[in-house]
Design a protein around this motif. Structure first.
Motif, short mmCIF file in Angstrom:
data_model
loop_
_atom_site.label_atom_id
_atom_site.label_comp_id
_atom_site.label_asym_id
_atom_site.label_seq_id
_atom_site.Cartn_x
_atom_site.Cartn_y
_atom_site.Cartn_z
N GLU A 1 26.72 62.14 -16.42
CA GLU A 1 27.11 62.03 -17.82
C GLU A 1 26.59 60.73 -18.44
O GLU A 1 26.13 60.72 -19.59
N GLU A 2 26.62 59.65 -17.66
CA GLU A 2 26.11 58.37 -18.18
C GLU A 2 24.60 58.44 -18.39
O GLU A 2 24.07 57.89 -19.36
N LEU A 3 23.91 59.10 -17.47
CA LEU A 3 22.46 59.26 -17.61
C LEU A 3 22.14 60.08 -18.85
O LEU A 3 21.23 59.74 -19.62
N GLU A 4 22.88 61.17 -19.06
CA GLU A 4 22.66 62.02 -20.23
C GLU A 4 22.92 61.26 -21.52
O GLU A 4 22.19 61.42 -22.50
N LYS A 5 23.95 60.43 -21.52
CA LYS A 5 24.26 59.63 -22.70
C LYS A 5 23.14 58.64 -23.00
O LYS A 5 22.78 58.42 -24.16
N ALA A 6 22.58 58.04 -21.96
CA ALA A 6 21.47 57.10 -22.14
C ALA A 6 20.25 57.82 -22.72
O ALA A 6 19.56 57.30 -23.59
N LEU A 7 20.01 59.05 -22.26
CA LEU A 7 18.89 59.83 -22.78
C LEU A 7 19.12 60.21 -24.25
O LEU A 7 18.19 60.20 -25.06
N GLU A 8 20.34 60.54 -24.59
CA GLU A 8 20.65 60.88 -25.99
C GLU A 8 20.41 59.70 -26.91
O GLU A 8 19.87 59.84 -28.00
N SER A 9 20.80 58.51 -26.47
CA SER A 9 20.57 57.32 -27.29
C SER A 9 19.08 57.04 -27.41
O SER A 9 18.61 56.52 -28.43
N LEU A 10 18.31 57.41 -26.38
CA LEU A 10 16.86 57.23 -26.44
C LEU A 10 16.26 58.11 -27.52
O LEU A 10 15.38 57.70 -28.27
N ASP A 11 16.75 59.35 -27.62
CA ASP A 11 16.23 60.29 -28.62
C ASP A 11 16.58 59.84 -30.05
O ASP A 11 15.88 60.20 -31.00
#
Length: 444
Positions: free
Chosen positions: A432-442
């Protein structure tokens, strides 16, 4: 050939090349003399045509070739002697082109921008963080459940039980328009999953609640964009008989399911899923590291940029974003699209990082192998089923297309080279933390 500098401002350079008439005439004579042994004319043996007659017959044609060759040779010599690296193709304009007559000097103005000198920067001190995620049992279980759902079967509902969305109904149907059956509108024993959207809008919804044995007239209207012109916008009635109603049943999560997906056993399938998830997590983590590295390089390194490269990149960005905002527009007949300051700022970043990575890669002697290029072509060819051969031939004949495939491979190899020499720390996080980091990247 006389060369005079006319512009020296930042990366911009300008030169005036003057080709004396005498030198041009000498080049014409040289080309004619070179061709003379192969020329035949009426009244003369091969190779015996007088030079005066050759000049009269072919002089004008050879003059253009001689002029082009002399100018090209002079520009190439200028570039080689000064070890010039132009950012884009030099602009060449003939100063006295309209009024030029034979016997005049040829004056050509050449302008271009230099590629900048990239400052030496120690990148070993760059600090980066790599997120690591271990595939959890719950993620493997979730993936298995999705596979079982995709491999679902259907079993008969209890007698008299009504069909629900997601059920499979076995039907006969006969479509009528204006009281007449139409071609392609009839079938028997057709298995239809309600809610799949595979039939005309409104058809499947009218079968929800149906029971085995029911006969139903389904009333629909063909869409205006329907593929068959004679049915567009037409009202139709489908005389439908329901033979069976079946509810979905997920496949059992067992060795049989594993074999359906190419694994020897359930444990082997779990291992494959875990490996795939691990690879996906590593790919996501790598994307984050790459973005962080590029951000850091953009802060660390600064140098003058060729305006021509920035303008071209800004125009491309503006064009691409315009089409993303107007997906209905597939052509390019939409008028000029003016880049904004935001586009130009992004273009400056891309050009700066592109030149920096190219410089680092060159100094590190990083190359893209033939094997890597072949794999890239194979990957792209999969997007053109049935046209793979034509795609291969296109790539072979088009240097620009090959460069488009080569550039991202080269960039990734340079990024990996820099990361390998940087200070990288690892931090374990959840999916979930990795997915959140990817979302902020987008969102950036």
């Amino acid at each position: 050939m006389q060369v005079t500098e006319t512009l020296n401002q930042g990366l911009k350079r300008g030169y005036r090349f003057t080709l004396p008439a005498a030198e041009l005439a000498a080049e014409v004579d040289r080309q004619l003399a070179e061709a003379q042994p192969q020329i035949e004319m009426k009244g003369f043996r091969k190779g015996k045509v007088p030079m005066a007659l050759l000049k009269k017959t072919y002089g004008q044609r050879v003059m253009g070739d001689a002029m082009q060759k002399s100018i090209d040779d002079a520009i190439n010599a200028h570039m080689a002697e000064g070890n010039v690296r132009p950012a884009t193709q030099p602009k060449v304009e003939m100063e006295n082109g309209e009024g030029w007559t034979e016997g005049d000097d040829v004056v050509v103005n050449v302008s271009y921008e230099l590629l900048p000198e990239i400052p030496e920067t120690d990148l070993s001190g760059v600090e980066l963080e790599r997120l690591t995620v271990e595939p959890e049992e719950s993620a493997v279980t979730e993936a298995l459940e999705n596979l079982a759902k995709n491999a679902q079967d259907f079993e008969d509902r209890a007698e008299g039980e009504a069909a629900q969305s997601g059920d499979q109904v076995t039907i006969d149907f006969k479509g009528m328009v204006d009281g007449e059956a139409f071609e392609g509108g009839t079938a028997e024993g057709y298995p239809l999953v309600l809610g799949s959207g595979s039939f005309i809008p409104g058809f499947e919804e009218q079968l929800i609640g149906a029971k085995a044995g029911d006969e139903i007239n389904v009333n629909v209207t063909f869409p205006e964009d329907y593929g068959a012109p004679h049915l567009k916008g037409k009202a139709a009635v489908f005389e439908t008989k329901v033979h069976a109603v079946k509810s979905p049943k997920a496949a059992e999560i067992d060795d049989e399911l594993a074999k359906r997906f190419g694994a020897e056993s359930l444990e082997a399938l779990k291992t494959q899923i875990s490996d795939r998830l691990g690879a996906e997590y590593k790919g996501a983590a790598r994307a984050l590291v790459k973005r962080a590295l590029l951000d850091r390089l953009d802060e660390l390194v600064s140098f003058e940029l060729p305006e021509s490269l920035v303008e071209a990149e800004a125009a491309q960005i503006a064009h691409q974003l315009w089409h993303e905002e107007h997906p209905e527009e597939h052509g390019h007949n939409h008028g000029a699209i003016e880049p904004t300051e935001e586009h130009k700022k992004l273009a400056e970043r891309r050009v700066r990082l592109g030149l920096l990575l190219a410089d680092v890669g060159q100094k590190a002697e990083i190359t893209v192998s033939d094997q890597e290029m072949t794999q890239a072509v194979l990957n792209q060819a999969r997007n053109f089923p049935g046209q793979e051969r034509a795609f291969f031939e296109f790539i072979q004949q088009n240097e620009a297309a090959r460069q488009q495939l080569r550039a991202p491979i080269f960039e990734d190899k340079v990024v990996d080279h820099i990361v390998a020499g940087a200070k990288v720390t690892e931090r374990a996080v959840s999916k979930e933390e990795l997915e959140k980091a990817l979302e902020s990247l987008d969102e950036i």
